[in-house]
Design an enzyme around this catalytic site. Structure first.
Site, short mmCIF file in Angstrom:
data_model
loop_
_atom_site.label_atom_id
_atom_site.label_comp_id
_atom_site.label_asym_id
_atom_site.label_seq_id
_atom_site.Cartn_x
_atom_site.Cartn_y
_atom_site.Cartn_z
N HIS A 43 0.86 -1.18 0.00
CA HIS A 43 0.00 0.00 0.00
C HIS A 43 0.90 1.23 0.00
O HIS A 43 1.16 1.83 1.05
CB HIS A 43 -0.90 -0.02 1.24
CG HIS A 43 -1.97 1.04 1.24
ND1 HIS A 43 -3.22 0.84 1.76
CD2 HIS A 43 -1.97 2.32 0.79
CE1 HIS A 43 -3.93 1.94 1.64
NE2 HIS A 43 -3.19 2.86 1.04
N GLU A 70 -2.59 -1.68 -3.16
CA GLU A 70 -3.67 -0.90 -2.57
C GLU A 70 -3.34 0.59 -2.61
O GLU A 70 -2.17 0.96 -2.57
CB GLU A 70 -3.87 -1.30 -1.10
CG GLU A 70 -4.25 -2.73 -0.86
CD GLU A 70 -4.43 -3.02 0.62
OE1 GLU A 70 -4.99 -4.09 0.94
OE2 GLU A 70 -4.00 -2.19 1.46
N HIS A 190 -7.72 -6.03 7.47
CA HIS A 190 -7.47 -5.00 8.48
C HIS A 190 -7.70 -5.59 9.87
O HIS A 190 -8.82 -5.85 10.28
CB HIS A 190 -8.34 -3.76 8.31
CG HIS A 190 -7.71 -2.53 8.93
ND1 HIS A 190 -6.89 -1.67 8.22
CD2 HIS A 190 -7.73 -2.06 10.18
CE1 HIS A 190 -6.47 -0.70 9.02
NE2 HIS A 190 -6.96 -0.92 10.23
N ASP A 191 -6.60 -5.80 10.59
CA ASP A 191 -6.61 -6.29 11.96
C ASP A 191 -7.04 -7.74 12.10
O ASP A 191 -7.30 -8.21 13.22
CB ASP A 191 -7.46 -5.40 12.88
CG ASP A 191 -6.81 -4.04 13.13
OD1 ASP A 191 -5.62 -3.89 12.80
OD2 ASP A 191 -7.49 -3.14 13.65
N HIS A 214 -0.12 -6.00 9.45
CA HIS A 214 0.35 -5.59 10.77
C HIS A 214 0.37 -6.75 11.76
O HIS A 214 1.38 -6.99 12.43
CB HIS A 214 -0.51 -4.46 11.31
CG HIS A 214 -0.05 -3.92 12.62
ND1 HIS A 214 0.98 -3.02 12.74
CD2 HIS A 214 -0.47 -4.18 13.89
CE1 HIS A 214 1.18 -2.73 14.02
NE2 HIS A 214 0.31 -3.42 14.74
#
Length: 239
Positions: A43, A70, A190-191, A214
């Site tokens: 990204h 992204e 995401h997460d 992450h």
């Protein structure tokens, strides 16, 4: 099986904190694919605070699985993607100064803009996906943009999962069902983590791909990169 695409932004963040080339984002991409990752996600942002434009071009010949780029489709981003021609581009409406992505598209408000951009990518043979909040009513407008897939923004799921998995998944399940009615492919990210990924993959119909960065890189600090990738693959396998 739902495919695992690993976002390597955090590798670039660590590298940029010190300068130089360590850790190497290109070596990370090669190794992650060797360990079983079925795609590599990046990204790049305008300020190049993690992935740089140079990284984008350096990575292209090394991706033997699937390359997913992204970003917010500003003109420089669009032109770069059209030149690099990854397998997939994921459009995210994040502000230039956002720490991380924090909302999906309002596809009704941005309908004409998204149609135009997606048309350019599809004419170049690049699969498109748009970042979407878990909102069944937004799916119709997403489909009208001409996108191939949606990517469910899963921060709310990850936040609520420890208290009530059933409550956390409800809006995502309903949004996925609606997307299936419109023949849209479903991605998510995401997460998502080793803790919550299995339940999500079990409950979401037609989940084609998850993009995880992450949490995966953080978990790899304790478990090792290969073990972490294999852990995700086991949780995503059909049971």
């Amino acid at each position: 099986m739902t495919k695992l695409s690993v976002n390597i932004n955090k590798i670039a963040t660590i590298r940029n904190a010190r300068g130089g080339e360590l850790p190497s984002v290109t070596m990370a991409a090669v190794k992650l694919q060797e360990y079983g990752a079925q795609g590599i996600t990046i990204h790049p942002r305008p300020d190049e605070r993690h992935i740089t434009r140079k990284d984008v071009y350096d990575l292209k010949p090394l991706i033997t699985t699937e390359f997913n780029i992204e970003g917010n489709p500003h003109r420089p981003f669009v032109d770069m993607v059209l030149e690099v021609k990854p397998e997939q581009v994921t459009l995210v409406p994040d502000a230039d100064d956002a720490i991380t992505s924090n909302a999906g598209w309002d596809c009704r408000k941005h309908q004409e803009f998204l149609k135009s951009v997606i048309g350019e990518f599809k004419n170049a043979g690049i699969r498109t996906s748009i970042f979407l909040d878990p909102d069944p009513e937004m799916v119709k407008f997403a489909a009208e943009t001409g996108t191939d897939r949606i990517e469910l923004y899963t921060e709310a799921y990850a936040r609520e999962y420890p208290q009530s998995p059933e409550k956390a998944i409800k809006d995502y399940y309903e949004t996925a069902l609606e997307a299936t009615k419109y023949n849209l492919g479903i991605n998510a990210g995401h997460d998502l983590s080793l803790e919550n990924i299995r339940y999500f993959a079990e409950q979401i119909p037609n989940l084609l791909e998850v993009s995880i960065g992450h949490a995966l890189i953080s978990e790899a600090l304790y478990l090792g990169m290969e073990n972490t990738v294999q852990g995700y693959l086991k949780r995503l396998a059909k049971w």
